[in-house]
Motif scaffolding. Structure first.
Motif, mmCIF file in Angstrom:
data_model
loop_
_atom_site.group_PDB
_atom_site.id
_atom_site.type_symbol
_atom_site.label_atom_id
_atom_site.label_comp_id
_atom_site.label_asym_id
_atom_site.label_seq_id
_atom_site.Cartn_x
_atom_site.Cartn_y
_atom_site.Cartn_z
ATOM 1 N N MET A 147 19.734 14.893 -14.405
ATOM 2 C CA MET A 147 20.101 15.003 -15.816
ATOM 3 C C MET A 147 19.047 14.339 -16.710
ATOM 4 N N MET A 148 18.553 13.178 -16.303
ATOM 5 C CA MET A 148 17.540 12.472 -17.094
ATOM 6 C C MET A 148 16.275 13.309 -17.233
ATOM 7 N N ALA A 149 15.876 13.944 -16.135
ATOM 8 C CA ALA A 149 14.642 14.747 -16.159
ATOM 9 C C ALA A 149 14.757 15.896 -17.147
ATOM 10 N N GLY A 150 15.964 16.429 -17.319
ATOM 11 C CA GLY A 150 16.156 17.525 -18.263
ATOM 12 C C GLY A 150 16.270 17.071 -19.707
ATOM 13 N N LEU A 151 16.416 15.773 -19.923
ATOM 14 C CA LEU A 151 16.614 15.245 -21.274
ATOM 15 C C LEU A 151 15.415 14.472 -21.819
ATOM 16 N N MET A 152 14.514 14.045 -20.939
ATOM 17 C CA MET A 152 13.406 13.189 -21.349
ATOM 18 C C MET A 152 12.086 13.960 -21.384
ATOM 19 N N LYS A 153 11.243 13.623 -22.349
ATOM 20 C CA LYS A 153 9.928 14.257 -22.457
ATOM 21 C C LYS A 153 8.981 13.740 -21.377
ATOM 22 N N ASP A 154 9.017 12.441 -21.156
ATOM 23 C CA ASP A 154 8.131 11.827 -20.167
ATOM 24 C C ASP A 154 8.784 11.818 -18.785
ATOM 25 N N PRO A 155 7.986 11.714 -17.725
ATOM 26 C CA PRO A 155 8.567 11.626 -16.376
ATOM 27 C C PRO A 155 9.490 10.414 -16.255
ATOM 28 N N VAL A 156 10.560 10.580 -15.479
ATOM 29 C CA VAL A 156 11.516 9.494 -15.270
ATOM 30 C C VAL A 156 10.911 8.471 -14.314
ATOM 31 N N ASN A 157 11.040 7.182 -14.649
ATOM 32 C CA ASN A 157 10.657 6.116 -13.721
ATOM 33 C C ASN A 157 11.785 5.933 -12.721
ATOM 34 N N THR A 158 11.504 6.100 -11.441
ATOM 35 C CA THR A 158 12.532 5.919 -10.414
ATOM 36 C C THR A 158 12.045 4.957 -9.340
ATOM 37 N N CYS A 159 12.978 4.304 -8.671
ATOM 38 C CA CYS A 159 12.611 3.394 -7.591
ATOM 39 C C CYS A 159 13.673 3.440 -6.500
ATOM 40 N N SER A 160 13.248 3.150 -5.297
ATOM 41 C CA SER A 160 14.184 3.101 -4.177
ATOM 42 C C SER A 160 13.699 2.099 -3.145
ATOM 43 N N ILE A 161 14.635 1.697 -2.309
ATOM 44 C CA ILE A 161 14.367 0.757 -1.228
ATOM 45 C C ILE A 161 14.316 1.528 0.089
ATOM 46 N N ALA A 162 13.303 1.221 0.907
ATOM 47 C CA ALA A 162 13.224 1.765 2.261
ATOM 48 C C ALA A 162 13.506 0.641 3.260
ATOM 49 N N PHE A 163 14.092 0.994 4.389
ATOM 50 C CA PHE A 163 14.375 0.018 5.436
ATOM 51 C C PHE A 163 13.527 0.323 6.671
ATOM 52 N N GLN A 164 13.093 -0.732 7.338
ATOM 53 C CA GLN A 164 12.321 -0.547 8.564
ATOM 54 C C GLN A 164 13.154 0.158 9.630
ATOM 55 N N GLU A 165 14.446 -0.148 9.658
ATOM 56 C CA GLU A 165 15.359 0.472 10.617
ATOM 57 C C GLU A 165 15.777 1.846 10.087
ATOM 58 N N LYS A 166 15.377 2.911 10.790
ATOM 59 C CA LYS A 166 15.598 4.269 10.301
ATOM 60 C C LYS A 166 17.084 4.615 10.142
ATOM 61 N N ALA A 167 17.941 3.963 10.912
ATOM 62 C CA ALA A 167 19.370 4.246 10.804
ATOM 63 C C ALA A 167 19.921 3.868 9.433
ATOM 64 N N PHE A 168 19.217 3.002 8.716
ATOM 65 C CA PHE A 168 19.676 2.555 7.398
ATOM 66 C C PHE A 168 18.830 3.134 6.264
ATOM 67 N N ASP A 169 17.809 3.925 6.596
ATOM 68 C CA ASP A 169 16.801 4.303 5.605
ATOM 69 C C ASP A 169 17.073 5.667 4.977
ATOM 70 N N GLU A 170 17.296 5.678 3.656
ATOM 71 C CA GLU A 170 17.511 6.916 2.902
ATOM 72 C C GLU A 170 16.292 7.305 2.066
ATOM 73 N N SER A 171 15.221 6.542 2.154
ATOM 74 C CA SER A 171 14.097 6.753 1.239
ATOM 75 C C SER A 171 13.476 8.155 1.327
ATOM 76 N N PRO A 172 13.449 8.830 2.488
ATOM 77 C CA PRO A 172 12.892 10.197 2.481
ATOM 78 C C PRO A 172 13.661 11.150 1.563
ATOM 79 N N TYR A 173 14.977 10.968 1.465
ATOM 80 C CA TYR A 173 15.774 11.813 0.572
ATOM 81 C C TYR A 173 15.480 11.487 -0.887
ATOM 82 N N ALA A 174 15.303 10.207 -1.173
ATOM 83 C CA ALA A 174 14.945 9.813 -2.538
ATOM 84 C C ALA A 174 13.599 10.406 -2.927
ATOM 85 N N GLU A 175 12.654 10.380 -2.006
ATOM 86 C CA GLU A 175 11.320 10.919 -2.297
ATOM 87 C C GLU A 175 11.373 12.438 -2.487
ATOM 88 N N GLN A 176 12.275 13.101 -1.786
ATOM 89 C CA GLN A 176 12.448 14.540 -1.957
ATOM 90 C C GLN A 176 12.903 14.875 -3.378
#
Length: 634
Positions: free
Chosen positions: A277-306
């Motif tokens: 929704m933000m991307a459709g409302l803002m002129k400039d790119p949205v600033n986003t951030c996420s946390i990655a975990f070393q343990e892959k069982a807890f890591d969602e960062s690839p989905y965030a990057e997608q």
């Protein structure tokens, strides 16, 4: 975003000590590092710490009207303040600033206590009206912003954004509330309106409190509740379209700021929807951030990057060590009372990361409660379907003994772990749901506490909190009922407390579009089947987002911010667990059965039982007590 404090003499006009007020205010410096000020007059004192976001030049607090007889301190944001300003100007009020704070001052003058119905946003506020000799306090509808208060023995009334500001007042008694302890070991937090101290309270979400000089302090008064009133029938297609429009509106009004703004992006449905929704409302790119975990069982960062790639956001990811347990004592400082959600650790880290680039971040909190996204809703409805087919007396006769005597088998495949299910089926909906969400069951708490402490409870049980809310529920639909219970307990007590303290520790303002009260009201009126459809939670939300987000984001298994407690307690934190649970601090309180604590430690270390959640809960209670003892000795 800010921190507020105050002192008010309910008996007259005794002087307020400016030095004491300043000390109380400075305990919350982290909430507002940009500016701070106090104000005193006979019988009244206000303090404010400011994080400048809107009207940086002239939005300082405490703020008074031109006549100087109405003043306010306020924490939060009023998103509809431009519309309210225009409305108030038509009524003849003259504005000297462009801030939402001044809107509150004139709204009080125009509408009195009804002013809260006009406010759309997150807020904890206190208004002083000298002519009426009245102090008026309010907390936003869902509890995004905190408000603590206490009436002291000498008639002084004190309040603040965090419990630490009240603790700075020497008149606050530190006696621990036994009922709050019972609640904590069931829920993992102290639910509103209690605090860990018998002499202090939280103002519950959607409540106001009006205190007048010379009159007894009344009970808080509710001004809003989630309605759960069904809309007129509508097609799924119409519901999907309206949901997107309402979500877009809730996001749009939260984009106003005079400082850098961005969003948390976990890769889950809720945060991804906010970013879309933000991307459709803002002129400039949205600033986003996420946390990655070393343990892959807890890591969602690839989905965030997608999602970040899809919407071309300015995205940063920071990897957190899976063994990030060094924050344990920091958390005790942040939360001021026992708090046992271990996801506070990654939440602290993602707020720390976001603050490097932005001052305001939008989050996806509230989606699970609003739209029935938790797995536990699915389990609760399955159990309730069985309950509805068997008379209550027969259920208790059959499933009660099965639940009591069936072995606890944490190590076994899920199909063989039937003890919890049997126990839940022997209860009614509220009892079963409470049992399902409790960190420590009734039986465990009975063993955890000493005989003396159990007597001090005088029959009080933590389930009384949920049963009280259930009695006041506007709905008797089973799914809506447990959503309502979560909105009254878990949402403000756990989720919003976690985000407020973690973000304000880094002077970061977090805005929560999915908890816009107009959106919450509308979603509550949708049929329950549009929220939980078969086994699919957030059904209507996901369907409405199919043209915005890929299938693997919308329909993958929910992960959440988990940390590997069980491994920590058998490895790097093994000694810390032993020292904390078996040491003098807990033993000296008289609250605990030390033999049961030793049993928990031994069985967890051996791998016979997984006591990770209960151990973490006790560990955080011990950290709180150590901090209390250090404060007393100081």
């Amino acid at each position: 975003m800010c921190g507020i404090v105050g002192i008010f003499d309910t008996r007259g006009a005794r002087p307020v000590d400016p030095a004491l007020l300043k000390r109380m205010n400075e305990t919350q410096h982290h909430r507002g590092p940009d500016e701070g000020d106090i104000y005193t007059e006979p019988g009244v004192g206000f303090g404010h710490r400011r994080l400048s976001v809107i009207d940086i030049a002239s939005g300082q607090q405490p703020m008074f009207n031109a006549a100087g007889d109405v003043g306010v301190v306020f924490n939060g944001e009023i998103y509809n303040f431009p519309e309210l300003t225009a409305q108030l100007e038509q009524l003849g009020y003259v504005f000297r600033t462009k801030s939402d704070t001044e809107t509150i001052v004139h709204a009080w003058q125009a509408w009195g206590e009804d002013c809260v119905h006009k406010l759309r946003g997150m807020f904890a506020l206190c208004i002083w009206d000298r002519n009426k000799q009245t102090m008026f306090m309010a907390r936003d509808r869902l509890g995004v912003k905190p408000f603590y208060y206490a009436l002291l023995a000498d008639g002084m009334f004190i309040f603040g954004s965090e419990l630490k500001s009240l603790r700075a007042h020497p008149g606050l008694p530190h006696a621990i509330d036994p009922q709050a302890v019972e609640d904590y070991f069931a829920y993992g937090y102290v639910p509103e309106p209690k605090t860990i101290y018998a002499g202090a309270k939280k103002l519950s979400p959607g409540f106001t409190l009006t205190v007048r000089i010379g009159q007894p302090v009344p009970q808080p008064k509710q001004f809003w509740d989630v309605p759960f009133k069904l809309h007129a029938p509508m097609s799924q297609q119409d519901a999907e379209g309206e949901l997107i429009e309402r979500l877009r509106d809730a996001v749009k009004i939260r984009l106003k700021a005079e400082v850098p703004l961005g969003a948390f992006l976990s890769g889950g449905v809720d945060s991804s929807a906010i970013v879309a929704m933000m991307a459709g409302l803002m002129k400039d790119p949205v600033n986003t951030c996420s946390i990655a975990f070393q343990e892959k069982a807890f890591d969602e960062s690839p989905y965030a990057e997608q999602v970040a790639r899809q919407y071309k956001t300015e995205h940063v990811t920071e990897t957190v060590d899976t063994d990030d347990y060094a924050l344990l004592d920091t958390l005790a400082d942040l939360y001021d009372e026992p708090y046992a959600d271990s996801s506070a650790i990654p939440t602290y880290r993602v707020c720390q990361l976001a603050r490097k680039r932005v001052t305001v971040a939008l989050s996806g909190d509230g989606g699970d409660e609003n739209l029935a996204g938790y797995r536990r809703y699915r389990y609760a409805m399955a159990e309730d379907a069985v309950r509805s087919k068997i008379p209550a007396g027969l259920r208790k006769l059959v499933f009660g003994p099965l639940g009591k005597y069936y072995p606890k088998a944490d190590w076994a495949p899920r199909v063989l772990r039937a003890k919890t299910t049997f126990e839940a089926l022997s209860r009614d909906l509220v009892e079963g749901y409470f049992h399902g969400v409790s960190i420590m069951s009734d039986d465990m708490r009975a063993q955890l506490f000493s005989d003396k402490f159990r007597k001090n409870l005088q029959g009080y049980r933590a389930i009384d909190v949920m049963q009280g809310h259930a009695a006041n529920s506007p709905t008797d639909d089973p799914l809506s009922m447990i959503q309502y219970l979560d909105m009254k307990t878990y949402l403000p007590g756990d989720i919003l407390t976690k985000v407020d303290r973690a973000s304000m520790a880094h002077a970061l303002e977090v805005r929560v579009p999915l908890l816009d009260h107009k959106l919450v009201e509308w979603i509550s009126g949708l049929p329950p089947s549009m929220k939980l459809n078969g086994s699919e939670g957030k059904y209507i939300f996901k369907k409405s987002l199919e043209s915005y987000l890929p299938e693997e984001i919308l329909y993958r298994k929910k992960m959440g911010f988990a940390v590997p407690l069980a491994t920590w307690f058998r490895g790097p934190l093994r000694q810390r667990v032993r020292e904390s649970l078996l040491g003098d601090t807990l033993a000296s309180t008289g609250i605990f059965n030390t033999g049961y604590l030793a049993q928990m430690v031994e069985q967890h270390e051996s791998g016979r039982r997984d006591y990770s959640a209960p151990i973490w809960t006790v560990l955080m209670f011990e950290a709180f007590l150590r901090k209390e003892l250090q404060g007393e000795s100081a």
